[in-house]
Each structure stands twice: as C-alpha cells, then as structure tokens.
Scaffold this motif. Structure first.
Motif, PDB file in Angstrom:
ATOM      1  N   ILE A   1     -40.813  12.817  13.172  1.00 41.30           N
ATOM      2  CA  ILE A   1     -39.862  12.292  12.193  1.00 41.30           C
ATOM      3  C   ILE A   1     -40.225  12.758  10.783  1.00 41.30           C
ATOM      4  O   ILE A   1     -39.360  13.191  10.003  1.00 41.30           O
ATOM      5  CB  ILE A   1     -39.805  10.754  12.268  1.00 41.30           C
TER       6      ILE A   1
ATOM      7  N   VAL B   1     -39.622  16.768  10.532  1.00 45.22           N
ATOM      8  CA  VAL B   1     -38.202  17.131  10.550  1.00 45.22           C
ATOM      9  C   VAL B   1     -37.493  16.589   9.313  1.00 45.22           C
ATOM     10  O   VAL B   1     -36.671  17.288   8.694  1.00 45.22           O
ATOM     11  CB  VAL B   1     -37.538  16.617  11.839  1.00 45.22           C
ATOM     12  N   GLY B   2     -37.801  15.354   8.929  1.00 41.73           N
ATOM     13  CA  GLY B   2     -37.181  14.789   7.737  1.00 41.73           C
ATOM     14  C   GLY B   2     -37.565  15.536   6.473  1.00 41.73           C
ATOM     15  O   GLY B   2     -36.713  15.792   5.598  1.00 41.73           O
ATOM     16  N   THR B   3     -38.846  15.912   6.344  1.00 44.36           N
ATOM     17  CA  THR B   3     -39.296  16.633   5.157  1.00 44.36           C
ATOM     18  C   THR B   3     -38.661  18.024   5.072  1.00 44.36           C
ATOM     19  O   THR B   3     -38.184  18.448   4.006  1.00 44.36           O
ATOM     20  CB  THR B   3     -40.831  16.757   5.167  1.00 44.36           C
TER      21      THR B   3
ATOM     22  N   SER C   1     -35.877  18.969   6.444  1.00 46.28           N
ATOM     23  CA  SER C   1     -34.452  18.795   6.157  1.00 46.28           C
ATOM     24  C   SER C   1     -34.221  18.490   4.683  1.00 46.28           C
ATOM     25  O   SER C   1     -33.271  19.019   4.072  1.00 46.28           O
ATOM     26  CB  SER C   1     -33.879  17.667   7.015  1.00 46.28           C
TER      27      SER C   1
ATOM     28  N   GLY D   1     -34.168  13.052  10.327  1.00 47.87           N
ATOM     29  CA  GLY D   1     -35.498  12.715  10.825  1.00 47.87           C
ATOM     30  C   GLY D   1     -35.454  11.706  11.960  1.00 47.87           C
ATOM     31  O   GLY D   1     -36.088  11.895  13.008  1.00 47.87           O
TER      32      GLY D   1
ATOM     33  N   ASP E   1     -37.131  22.284  16.250  1.00 45.97           N
ATOM     34  CA  ASP E   1     -37.678  20.995  16.672  1.00 45.97           C
ATOM     35  C   ASP E   1     -37.693  20.876  18.200  1.00 45.97           C
ATOM     36  O   ASP E   1     -38.696  20.468  18.784  1.00 45.97           O
ATOM     37  CB  ASP E   1     -36.852  19.861  16.060  1.00 45.97           C
TER      38      ASP E   1
END
Length: 371
Positions: free
Chosen positions: A222, A225-227, A229, A249, A294
């Motif tokens: 999380i 992927v969040g960072t 994005s 994320g 991912d």
C-alpha cells in the motif's frame, strides 16, 4: 446406499478423530465471536492487526541484542509518530480534497454530458439519443445519491468523531500491551485450549508466518503503490492527487477488482482536467503501468513465501468474506482462504489418517531422543 449411511460414512471419515472435533468447535466459536461481536471488538481486532505489523520489527531489534522492553518502546513511539502524522497531516489533506471533489462533481457531470453530446453528434449510429438520455438519467441519480450520502455523513460526523477519538486512544494502548506482554497473552490463550492440540499446533505453525508476512507485505505494498501513484499524478499535475493516490494504494487490498474500480475516479478526474487529449492518455497509461508492475513484480516479491492460490479462489474469497465482514473481510480474504486451504490439507481423513499422524509423531519423538 441410503442417505443415513452416506452421512454416517462421511462423519466417520472426517470427524472420527477427537482432535478434529475440537478443532471444528474452536473454529465455529471463533467465527461466531467475530460475526456477533466484531463491531464491538473492532478496536481490539485493529490493534491485533497493527501488533502483527510491528512484531516483526520488535523481533528484529531483539535479535540485535536490544532488550525486549526497549525494543517495544522504540517501535511503539515510531508507531505513535506515524499515527499522529496521519491524523494531523494526511487525513485533513484527503478530507479537503474529498470535499473539493464532491463540490466539483456537478461541473464534471456537465463536462461529461457535453462530451456525450459531441460523441453522439460525431457517431449518430453508434450512440442513439435514447441511450444518451438513459446514461444521463443514471448519472443524475448517482449524483443525487452521492449528495444525500454526503449530507448523511455530515450529520453523523459527531458520532464518527467520537468513534475516531476512541480508536486513537484505545488502539495505541492495546498495541503497546500486545507487544509488551506477547508471551503472557499467547500463553493465556493456549491455556484455554485443550491439552491435545497437535493438529491445531501444526496448522497454526503453517499459518502464523504466512498471515504475518501477508499483513506486513500488504502494508508495504500500500505504501509503495500509493507513494508511486502520488509522484506520478503530481508529475502530470492532476488535481486531487493525495486522494487518488490513497485510493490507488488501498486498491491493492482487493486483487483484480480494486484496480478496475479505482480506474473510474482516476479516468474521470483526468478526463475533466485534460479532456480527450494526449495528457489524458498518458495518465491512463501511467496508471496501467503502475498496476502492471504491482501485479507482476511487486506483489510476487512481497508474497513469494505465501501459498499460491488460484485467482478464482481469491475472487470468491474476497466476495464472500467482504460480504460478511466488510473492509476487514476484504483485507483478510487471502489469509482466510489460505487458512481454509491449510485446513483441507491437514484435516485428518479417518482412522488411517490418524494412525499415520500418530506414527509420524512417534518417529519425531524417537529422532529427538536419539539426538
């Protein structure tokens, strides 16, 4: 063969072992407690998940020679620092962007309607006026429902704020004592179980590392992927970057389904910002690359030690457990599916399986004595 004899044969095959019956009762009691008291004990389950996340760090510090209590204090202070940063920095930013997105929804809807009108004028045979009116009607109903939900949320904000305060107070306290008194709590839990629990111990050994690795792996996934994005959306100067990055994320919690669902808000915001231009295509391509990396690179590396489960089983587990327990059911869908898989493989198959298990245990004991 009569139905009675079939049922008797099935019971004798799978439940002739006393330990199998005890394990079945323990599982039924555990699931019943979660279903009936899950909402009441939600802070406890939340703290249990966080303790799973932090226990690996505590163990790593302890292996380096740092005393257990000092390791717990250091890890706990780091957790509290992250929690405060989320509560006072990230959450207000996401909330402001969410309010801005809700306020911009009518303009986005008008822009989408103009785009549909233009598309219908260009391709009159592809989209009929009736189809366009149906789409507009559905979108109008969804927007009105969204406004009603926002109003309901604002009216219930006092209760949500009280629940948030309870979580912010109780969860850190529970996490600290779960980390500090882990051995005592585990010993107390084991004292409540029957003395004869070789099957339960074997299943627990198989599941302990897998569940812990899965929870920690999902947390890391999380964050990464969040960072990524957030950096990508910021590069394209996309509005509501933090909100979209958080959505992307958390989409990794629901394999396959999450990525497809989050595509809609990303595409909607990008279309409203850039229209049908090259920048719109670039944003969607970048989002697709993130999801592809991912699914094909990051997830296999993080979860290489967990059991492989067929994608159909994953989707069924997400739908089933998510329907029962909501967010936590989705989060634990894969660990629960792995647990069921371990139960199927480890469950004794009648007298023959029990004799083979006793023989294996006797062989292990004789080897330990010889050593």
């Amino acid at each position: 063969m009569s139905l009675r004899r079939i049922l008797k044969s099935w019971v004798e095959r799978y439940f002739s072992d006393e330990e199998a019956l005890i394990l079945l009762l323990v599982l039924i009691a555990g699931f019943a407690a979660v279903i009936w008291f899950g909402r009441m004990l939600a802070p406890f389950f939340t703290a249990l998940v966080i303790a799973f996340l932090l226990q690996g760090v505590v163990s790593a510090l302890t292996r380096r020679g740092i005393p257990h209590l000092l390791s717990v204090i250091v890890v706990f202070l780091g957790f509290v620092g992250v929690l405060l940063a989320l509560a006072f920095i990230l959450l207000p930013l996401i909330w402001d962007q969410l309010i801005g997105l809700v306020q911009e929804t009518p303009r986005m809807f008008a822009s989408g309607q103009n785009w549909l009108d233009e598309l219908q004028s260009r391709y009159p045979n592809l989209i009929t006026p009736d189809q366009m009116q149906n789409w507009i009607g559905v979108a109008s109903r969804e927007i009105s429902q969204l406004g009603q939900r926002a109003l309901t949320l604002s009216l219930a904000s006092l209760g949500n704020l009280l629940s948030l305060i309870i979580y912010l107070v109780l969860v850190p306290i529970l996490v600290f004592f779960m980390l500090k008194d882990r051995e005592a709590l585990v010993g107390f839990t084991l004292s409540l179980l029957p003395q004869k629990r070789a099957l339960m111990a074997r299943i627990w050994r198989e599941m302990d590392d897998q569940i812990a690795n899965y929870i920690r792996g999902k947390f890391i996934e999380i964050i990464i992927v969040g960072t990524v994005s957030f950096i990508t959306f910021s590069f394209f100067k996309l509005p509501y970057t933090a909100l979209l990055a958080v959505l992307v994320g958390f989409s990794v919690l629901v394999p396959y389904i999450g990525a497809a669902v989050v595509t809609l808000p990303v595409a909607a915001v990008a279309g409203f910002q850039f229209g049908l231009s090259e920048s719109f295509v670039y944003v969607l391509v970048a989002y697709g690359v993130i999801q592809a990396l991912d699914g094909n690179v990051l997830a296999p590396v993080l979860f290489s030690e967990t059991n492989n489960i067929h994608p159909v089983s994953v989707i069924v587990a997400v739908l089933f457990f998510g329907g029962i327990w909501g967010f936590w059911g989705v989060f634990f869908a894969i660990p629960l599916a792995t647990l069921l898989k371990a139960l199927v493989h480890a469950w004794p198959r009648g007298m023959k399986g029990r004799d083979e298990r006793h023989h294996a245990l006797a062989s292990e004991e004789s080897m330990e004595e010889s050593l």
